[in-house]
Design a protein around this motif. Structure first.
Motif, PDB file in Angstrom:
ATOM      1  N   MET A 101      74.348  40.775  50.475  1.00 42.78           N
ATOM      2  CA  MET A 101      73.455  39.744  49.949  1.00 42.78           C
ATOM      3  C   MET A 101      73.025  38.775  51.046  1.00 42.78           C
ATOM      4  SD  MET A 101      75.214  38.887  46.248  1.00 42.78           S
ATOM      5  CE  MET A 101      73.963  37.648  45.902  1.00 42.78           C
ATOM      6  N   SER A 102      73.973  38.411  51.922  1.00 49.72           N
ATOM      7  CA  SER A 102      73.633  37.496  53.017  1.00 49.72           C
ATOM      8  C   SER A 102      72.609  38.124  53.948  1.00 49.72           C
ATOM      9  CB  SER A 102      74.898  37.130  53.803  1.00 49.72           C
ATOM     10  OG  SER A 102      75.794  36.402  53.004  1.00 49.72           O
ATOM     11  N   LYS A 103      72.800  39.417  54.213  1.00 55.51           N
ATOM     12  CA  LYS A 103      71.866  40.099  55.100  1.00 55.51           C
ATOM     13  C   LYS A 103      70.487  40.182  54.476  1.00 55.51           C
ATOM     14  CE  LYS A 103      71.424  44.148  58.046  1.00 55.51           C
ATOM     15  NZ  LYS A 103      72.068  45.400  58.536  1.00 55.51           N
ATOM     16  N   GLU A 104      70.455  40.458  53.178  1.00 57.91           N
ATOM     17  CA  GLU A 104      69.172  40.562  52.491  1.00 57.91           C
ATOM     18  C   GLU A 104      68.467  39.218  52.434  1.00 57.91           C
ATOM     19  OE1 GLU A 104      67.475  41.894  48.102  1.00 57.91           O
ATOM     20  OE2 GLU A 104      69.436  42.560  48.774  1.00 57.91           O
ATOM     21  N   CYS A 115      68.081  34.712  67.480  1.00 61.92           N
ATOM     22  CA  CYS A 115      66.698  35.188  67.464  1.00 61.92           C
ATOM     23  C   CYS A 115      66.222  35.309  66.018  1.00 61.92           C
ATOM     24  CB  CYS A 115      66.583  36.541  68.167  1.00 61.92           C
ATOM     25  SG  CYS A 115      67.020  36.505  69.925  1.00 61.92           S
ATOM     26  N   PHE A 116      64.972  34.913  65.773  1.00 63.96           N
ATOM     27  CA  PHE A 116      64.437  34.879  64.413  1.00 63.96           C
ATOM     28  C   PHE A 116      63.034  35.483  64.390  1.00 63.96           C
ATOM     29  CE2 PHE A 116      66.928  31.147  65.440  1.00 63.96           C
ATOM     30  CZ  PHE A 116      67.838  31.033  64.415  1.00 63.96           C
ATOM     31  N   TYR A 163      67.230  37.293  62.134  1.00 66.56           N
ATOM     32  CA  TYR A 163      67.177  36.301  61.069  1.00 66.56           C
ATOM     33  C   TYR A 163      65.725  36.129  60.634  1.00 66.56           C
ATOM     34  CZ  TYR A 163      71.931  34.665  62.146  1.00 66.56           C
ATOM     35  OH  TYR A 163      73.280  34.579  62.339  1.00 66.56           O
ATOM     36  N   ASN A 164      65.500  35.942  59.319  1.00 64.81           N
ATOM     37  CA  ASN A 164      64.158  35.692  58.823  1.00 64.81           C
ATOM     38  C   ASN A 164      63.873  34.187  58.765  1.00 64.81           C
ATOM     39  OD1 ASN A 164      65.572  34.796  56.582  1.00 64.81           O
ATOM     40  ND2 ASN A 164      65.198  36.650  55.397  1.00 64.81           N
ATOM     41  N   TYR A 165      62.792  33.807  58.102  1.00 64.60           N
ATOM     42  CA  TYR A 165      62.428  32.386  58.051  1.00 64.60           C
ATOM     43  C   TYR A 165      63.498  31.563  57.332  1.00 64.60           C
ATOM     44  CZ  TYR A 165      59.807  28.115  57.240  1.00 64.60           C
ATOM     45  OH  TYR A 165      59.422  26.798  57.219  1.00 64.60           O
TER      46      TYR A 165
END
Length: 356
Positions: free
Chosen positions: A193-196, A269-270, A206-208
């Motif tokens: 869930m954290s990864k998603e 990195c994002f 990492y996403n926004y």
């Protein structure tokens, strides 16, 4: 009385494993803590767990005191490897001698029991069968080992005493296994869930949402300095228009790999969205150092040959804005760094500008 003691010990096991799992999840996610240090911390924590358990003993009907020191030794060895198991075993053995009113043969039998338990767990869990099979095999062999040492110590005991000894010890192993299995399932679900939620499915960065969380976390810790890099791939729309979106996706995935290989393992990195990326460089507040990192990233991107699905290669460049914390704080840092990125693009792209 045995039921009461068993209940107390089960509560101790639950408490240490639950809070230990929560604690070590946060420690393990910290990139500044090496696997070696993590294993040492695990061994010490579970050693303390074993020492606590030694204070809550079961009194059998022949006056013998039984404790569950084997459990933390097995847990340390199973979950963190041989080094953690050795540290736990050593701490428990030292405590066994320390708490003894006098050092006797019984003391050394207790230490032998702890050491043999470690050896059993270490070698059984190096085999290939399932986790369940290995745990039950370890539990069985450890119970038999403890029973043998118990008989060497006390001689022949009543059948009820032996049965009680086996039931208490083996039921504790089963209870611990059930608890660890639940925690393992919880961790697996939590990680997924954290990864998603926080990671971009295409690039693995990492996403926004992950950027917002990590940026807010760092900017609220006044003692941590960092540099913020905002990046845009130059003319990325041309790739999508000329080669298709599958080519664009391939370029984005490879771009992320180049970014990660261009910074330190503990930097962040994002992918903020589309062709927009960000990097947080911890403990970098000097302009010259940040410029070196930005130039390294820019050159690595420019020199890399990006392979698209049809086998052809394309070249890319990147524009960067550089900001510094705590020179600028929170929203001001984001605004000024974004403005610096705009200036880099406006000034001809494939370059960086510093926030001012």
């Amino acid at each position: 009385m045995i039921i009461k003691d068993l209940f107390i010990n089960f509560c101790i096991i639950s408490t240490f494993l639950f809070f230990g799992n929560a604690l070590f999840r946060s420690v393990r996610s910290n990139p500044r803590i090496s696997p070696f240090v993590f294993k040492m911390l695990t061994g010490v924590f579970l050693g303390v767990f074993g020492i606590v358990q030694m204070q809550f003993t079961f009194k059998l009907d022949n006056g013998t005191l039984l404790d569950l020191r084997q459990i933390p030794i097995i847990v340390a060895t199973v979950l963190s490897g041989g080094m953690a198991g050795i540290i736990t075993t050593i701490l428990i053995s030292i405590a066994r001698l320390w708490f003894s009113a006098s050092i006797t043969g019984v003391s050394f039998l207790g230490i032998a029991n702890a050491c043999i338990t470690f050896v059993i767990a270490y070698f059984v869990f190096r085999t290939k069968p399932s986790f369940r099979y290995k745990w039950f095999m370890t539990a069985l062999l450890s119970t038999l080992n403890s029973l043998l040492i118990f008989l060497l110590w006390t001689g022949f005991s009543k059948r009820t005493t032996l049965i009680l000894f086996i039931v208490v010890l083996f039921s504790s192993f089963i209870f611990t296994y059930l608890l660890i299995e639940r925690l393992r399932r919880y961790n697996k679900i939590y990680d997924a869930m954290s990864k998603e939620v926080q990671f971009d499915f295409l690039t693995g960065l990492y996403n926004y949402r992950g950027f917002t969380y990590k940026y807010n976390q760092l900017s609220q810790q006044k003692k941590i300095t960092f540099s913020l890099l905002l990046l845009d791939i130059d003319y990325f729309k041309v790739i999508n228009d000329q080669y298709g979106h599958s080519a664009g996706d391939a370029v984005l995935a490879q771009f992320a790999e180049v970014l990660c290989s261009s910074v330190r393992s503990f930097d962040y990195c994002f992918r903020k969205g589309g062709e927009e990326f960000a990097i947080i460089l911890e403990h970098v507040e000097e302009h010259a150092e940040a410029i070196r990192w930005a130039e390294t990233i820019r050159q690595n991107i420019q020199e890399h040959k990006f392979v698209i699905p049809d086998g052809r290669t394309v070249s890319m460049t990147v524009s960067l804005g550089i900001g510094f914390y705590p020179l600028y704080a929170d929203d001001e840092l984001l605004e000024k760094t974004d403005r610096a990125l705009y200036e880099a693009k406006k000034g001809g792209r494939n370059q960086f500008c510093i926030a001012h």
